[in-house]
Design an enzyme around this catalytic site. Structure first.
Site, PDB file in Angstrom:
ATOM      1  N   CYS A 153       0.676  -1.730   0.037  1.00 18.05           N
ATOM      2  CA  CYS A 153       0.281  -0.506  -0.194  1.00 18.05           C
ATOM      3  C   CYS A 153       0.794   1.567  -0.027  1.00 18.05           C
ATOM      4  CB  CYS A 153      -0.613  -0.161   1.676  1.00 18.05           C
ATOM      5  SG  CYS A 153      -0.234  -0.147   2.527  1.00 18.05           S
ATOM      6  N   HIS A 161      -2.417   1.200   7.006  1.00 16.65           N
ATOM      7  CA  HIS A 161      -2.895   1.103   5.721  1.00 16.65           C
ATOM      8  C   HIS A 161      -3.650   2.285   4.317  1.00 16.65           C
ATOM      9  CE1 HIS A 161      -4.428  -0.095   1.813  1.00 16.65           C
ATOM     10  NE2 HIS A 161      -5.583  -0.061   1.364  1.00 16.65           N
ATOM     11  N   HIS A 192      -5.213   2.263  -4.393  1.00 16.83           N
ATOM     12  CA  HIS A 192      -4.862   1.547  -3.177  1.00 16.83           C
ATOM     13  C   HIS A 192      -4.589   0.074  -3.688  1.00 16.83           C
ATOM     14  CE1 HIS A 192      -7.992  -1.113  -0.779  1.00 16.83           C
ATOM     15  NE2 HIS A 192      -8.661  -1.086  -1.972  1.00 16.83           N
TER      16      HIS A 192
END
Length: 360
Positions: free
Chosen positions: A276, A324, A336
């Site tokens: 990520c 994240h 993402h």
């Protein structure tokens, strides 16, 4: 649409750089019996159904993603500590050289100072009263007093120079001791962090192995369902790109959208596989913006943005531990790199527990 998407991705770099040691090591460990030498990963409990298997896969991947960010953060901390250690070592070397130079200067003046001290101890007559007592004439007195003034001035100057040299040597020695202490502290801190990095990487290897194990139990249909669609229904990437106002954030989003469909790999930073924070870092690097490597460090970069004021190109963070991160794509969507088994995609922001946002 698929053909058009493929042609856009071909605009990216054609050469694949060497993988990071962490990414390659973790993936190889996962695929070929991961975990530290001499240790086997703890077997994941067998799922009772396909639904349970998919959920177990999601949960384990989430844990691995957290560990991945922790390991990256620990490595960044170690790199910073090693830089401090190298700087401290350089200061030790410079301070040692300064001590040597100061001692050499002291040595130059020491014979003169020693001779003056010995002469005074042995009763040398160097004062004006003695000149008056032994002078035979006024001229002789003046000559002797003039000579004494020259000698006194020279001696005084030499004493001042000697004092400056000894003071410099003392200061240099103090600086050298302080530099040596700082170097020892930096080394101790680096060693402590190095141990932490090793533990976190071992934990991550074991977690990755569990994810791969459960992945192997999923059917092709389950894997496809888990991967999902690269774009939500009705999403038009070309229209979005046409409407974007040039800028570091929106330009980074445009760069990131060319990587849709690339696989998620722990520790990867591109150009064709990502975790990520690696995707965020890569996207902004394409527009000349050097952002930190980890999601937690990225959350301290740029300026904060309220959720109500989000604009395409803003960086959005998720979970309480900020483990994240993605790039806001407008209309409640984000780009993402989600987790293992799910390629880079555009997804709703609400699909993940929201934390905060920054604008770079």
């Amino acid at each position: 649409m698929a053909t058009h998407h493929r042609s856009r991705r071909n605009l990216g770099p054609s050469r694949r750089p060497a993988r990071t040691v962490l990414a390659a090591g973790l993936l190889a460990a996962a695929l070929y019996g991961g975990g530290p030498a001499g240790a086997d990963p703890v077997p994941a409990p067998a799922p009772a159904s396909a639904t349970e298997a998919v959920q177990q896969m999601i949960d384990l991947s989430r844990q691995a993603e957290q560990l991945n960010q922790q390991a990256l953060t620990a490595q960044a901390d170690l790199d910073a500590k090693l830089t401090i250690q190298r700087d401290a070592d350089a200061k030790v070397a410079a301070a040692t050289a300064a001590v040597d130079a100061a001692r050499d200067e002291v040595a130059e003046y020491r014979p003169i100072i020693d001779r003056t001290a010995i002469a005074a101890y042995q009763g040398a007559r160097t004062n004006r009263l003695f000149s008056v007592l032994v002078s035979d004439s006024p001229q002789q007195l003046l000559d002797q007093m003039s000579t004494l003034d020259v000698v006194a001035t020279q001696t005084s100057d030499q004493l001042k120079q000697y004092k400056r040299a000894t003071d410099a040597a003392t200061a240099a020695q103090t600086a050298a001791r302080a530099a040596a202490d700082a170097a020892r502290t930096a080394t101790d801190q680096a060693n402590a962090v190095r141990d932490d990095v090793g533990r976190k990487q071992t934990d991550l290897q074991n977690a990755v192995a569990k994810v791969i194990e459960v992945w192997g139990t999923l059917s092709t249909a389950d894997r496809t369902a888990l991967a999902g669609s690269p774009f939500p229904p009705g999403f038009d990437r070309d229209s979005l790109l046409a409407d974007l106002v040039p800028g570091s954030g929106t330009s980074a989003l445009a760069a990131g959208l060319t990587r849709v469909g690339d696989p998620y790999v722990w520790g990867a930073t591109g150009p064709d596989q990502f975790d990520c924070s690696g995707l965020v870092q890569w996207a902004f690097a394409q527009v000349g913006k050097q952002v930190p490597r980890t999601s937690s460090a990225q959350a301290a970069y740029g300026t904060p943005v309220d959720r109500a004021d989000l604009q395409p190109g803003d960086v959005v963070f998720f979970y309480d531990d900020i483990s994240h991160v993605g790039i806001y794509a407008g209309n409640g969507l984000m780009l993402h790199a989600s987790t293992f088994g799910v390629p880079v995609a555009v997804a709703p922001v609400d699909s993940t527990p929201y934390h905060s946002a920054r604008r770079y």
